[in-house]
Design a protein around this motif. Structure first.
Motif, PDB file in Angstrom:
ATOM      1  N   GLN A  36       1.935   6.794 -10.709  1.00 46.99           N
ATOM      2  CA  GLN A  36       2.293   6.219  -9.639  1.00 46.99           C
ATOM      3  C   GLN A  36       1.429   5.234  -8.838  1.00 46.99           C
ATOM      4  O   GLN A  36       0.476   5.861  -8.545  1.00 46.99           O
ATOM      5  CB  GLN A  36       3.112   7.299  -8.549  1.00 46.99           C
ATOM      6  N   LYS A  96      -0.198   3.480  -5.806  1.00 49.61           N
ATOM      7  CA  LYS A  96      -0.132   3.741  -4.300  1.00 49.61           C
ATOM      8  C   LYS A  96      -0.313   2.534  -3.505  1.00 49.61           C
ATOM      9  O   LYS A  96      -0.994   1.460  -4.136  1.00 49.61           O
ATOM     10  CB  LYS A  96      -1.124   4.802  -3.831  1.00 49.61           C
ATOM     11  N   SER A  97       0.036   2.481  -2.428  1.00 51.18           N
ATOM     12  CA  SER A  97       0.095   1.046  -1.631  1.00 51.18           C
ATOM     13  C   SER A  97      -1.373   0.613  -1.302  1.00 51.18           C
ATOM     14  O   SER A  97      -1.693  -0.625  -0.940  1.00 51.18           O
ATOM     15  CB  SER A  97       0.662   1.436  -0.291  1.00 51.18           C
ATOM     16  N   ASP A  98      -2.332   1.531  -1.363  1.00 49.57           N
ATOM     17  CA  ASP A  98      -3.738   1.236  -1.338  1.00 49.57           C
ATOM     18  C   ASP A  98      -4.512   0.591  -2.703  1.00 49.57           C
ATOM     19  O   ASP A  98      -5.709   0.412  -2.603  1.00 49.57           O
ATOM     20  CB  ASP A  98      -4.517   2.353  -0.527  1.00 49.57           C
ATOM     21  N   LYS A 141       0.399  -1.581  -6.803  1.00 51.74           N
ATOM     22  CA  LYS A 141       0.992  -0.984  -5.519  1.00 51.74           C
ATOM     23  C   LYS A 141       2.575  -0.978  -5.916  1.00 51.74           C
ATOM     24  O   LYS A 141       3.317  -1.875  -6.401  1.00 51.74           O
ATOM     25  CB  LYS A 141       0.652  -1.918  -4.467  1.00 51.74           C
ATOM     26  N   ARG A 172       5.866   2.828 -10.361  1.00 56.96           N
ATOM     27  CA  ARG A 172       5.561   3.941 -11.452  1.00 56.96           C
ATOM     28  C   ARG A 172       5.185   3.154 -12.870  1.00 56.96           C
ATOM     29  O   ARG A 172       6.301   2.821 -13.378  1.00 56.96           O
ATOM     30  CB  ARG A 172       6.414   5.084 -11.295  1.00 56.96           C
TER      31      ARG A 172
END
Length: 392
Positions: free
Chosen positions: A154, A156-158, A245, A248
């Protein structure tokens, strides 16, 4: 004796049947090939001002899963492209609204995309590259093999998460193949980043690939990315890293083209002839403004920097034979495309066969030209030439 004749007759029938099957298979193979639908060249210059319409007729018999390929050259390092809906100029889907160009690029047709193409066609736009040809290929001409099955990652936004793929996944990878990133849980603005074993992007085009509902595809069009994978070594646990980002990553495949390109140019769409601009010209070509109001031409601010209120532009055109009231308008190259003069309502110029002359004696107009350029819009004509003339 009769039995022997029956056996011989059966053999002849089987041979004939085999030959017929061979001809049918060969015929199907010829039909299921990469067909050119647009022949360039068409230069897509700077500033997102150039585009070309892929006509709807090309997709009348297409189906979901078929692939549009745009072959290019002269792409700058910062070149970008887009497949745009003529109705609203947005990406035909979000992931095709803006992406980097480093060679040929493709669009796989979904039911949603196909419905738009069959109704309105689509524009190919962007900046800083040249289109050589566009082809349409049946989806069955591409074969995919899954080379990585997770565990799923998955993103992530970062941008802190990535999947590591060993060199063994790419032992059969070759030029022209595509890496298919299968995704789920895709968020708005999702993007993928494909990196080599040194954590650097594989190439400029792999730094922020838009990810759609099903994922995305990155095609290998240059030897350098292949060389990076080979240098990683077969025992390297991370010959390739896939990050990004908002999605998945479930699995990765390699898709290969197994068909052949047809050289049949019957009913091909040809790009308008391109001209070398002469002194004083800011456009010379054949830009059609069709009856559905989808035509426009963007002019950047660059040609107008030294203009004064004594200058004019002269618009030359040819009227379309099937339009009774052709017209054009000059708009700001920003926001809501307000009239270039600052007027509350657009000023329309009726086209009667004479050249259209726009004078720069309005300070607001001149300011708009120098700061953001201009958009010419309208319907019912083919724009052929724009000259910048000093009245002094």
């Amino acid at each position: 004796m009769n039995r022997k004749m029956n056996i011989q007759e059966t053999r002849r029938n089987l041979i004939s049947l085999s030959f017929i099957i061979f001809l049918l298979c060969h015929s199907l193979q010829l039909c299921a090939s990469e067909k050119t639908i647009l022949l360039g060249p068409k230069t897509i210059g700077s500033g997102w001002k150039d585009n070309i319409l892929l006509e709807a007729r090309h997709f009348a018999t297409a189906k979901a899963g078929d692939v549009v390929t745009v072959y290019t050259d002269q792409a700058k390092r910062t070149a970008q492209a887009a497949f745009q809906d003529p109705q609203n100029w947005q990406g035909i889907t979000p992931e095709y609204g803006c992406f980097n160009v480093a060679g040929p690029f493709r669009m796989t047709l979904t039911e949603e995309i196909l419905a738009c193409l069959q109704n309105r066609g689509c524009f190919i736009g962007g900046h800083d590259y040249r289109i050589l040809r566009v082809t349409l290929t049946p989806g069955e001409e591409f074969v995919e093999k899954i080379v990585w099955r997770g565990p799923a990652k998955q993103m992530k936004s970062d941008w802190s998460v990535n999947a590591e793929l060993p060199a063994s996944c790419f032992k059969n990878l070759k030029m022209g193949d595509g890496l298919v990133l299968h995704a789920s849980r895709v968020e708005e603005g999702a993007a993928a980043k494909i990196m080599d074993f040194t954590w650097n992007v594989l190439e400029a085009a792999t730094d922020g690939i838009p990810v759609g509902p099903q994922g995305c595809i990155y095609y290998i069009n240059d030897e350098e990315p292949l060389l990076k994978l080979q240098l990683a070594g077969k025992d390297n646990p991370a010959a390739l890293r896939i990050g990004g980002k908002g999605y998945r990553l479930d699995k990765v495949g390699i898709v290969s083209f197994v068909g052949e390109r047809s050289e049949d140019l019957t009913n091909v769409q040809r790009a308008p002839r391109e001209y070398q601009l002469q002194p004083g010209e800011i456009f010379h070509g054949e830009k059609t403004f069709p009856l559905d109001w989808s035509g426009n031409l963007r002019l950047t601010a660059e040609p107008f920097q030294e203009c004064t209120e004594n200058d004019v532009i002269v618009i030359e055109y040819e009227k379309l034979p099937n339009c009774d009231s052709p017209q054009l308008s000059f708009r700001e190259n920003r926001g809501k495309w307000l009239d270039i003069t600052g007027a509350d309502e657009p000023v329309w110029y009726k086209l009667d066969g004479n050249d259209v002359v726009l004078t720069f004696d309005n300070p607001t107009l001149l300011d708009h030209l120098k700061t953001s350029g201009m958009v010419i819009t309208g319907l019912g004509f083919t724009l052929t030439r724009i000259q910048l003339v000093s009245a002094q």
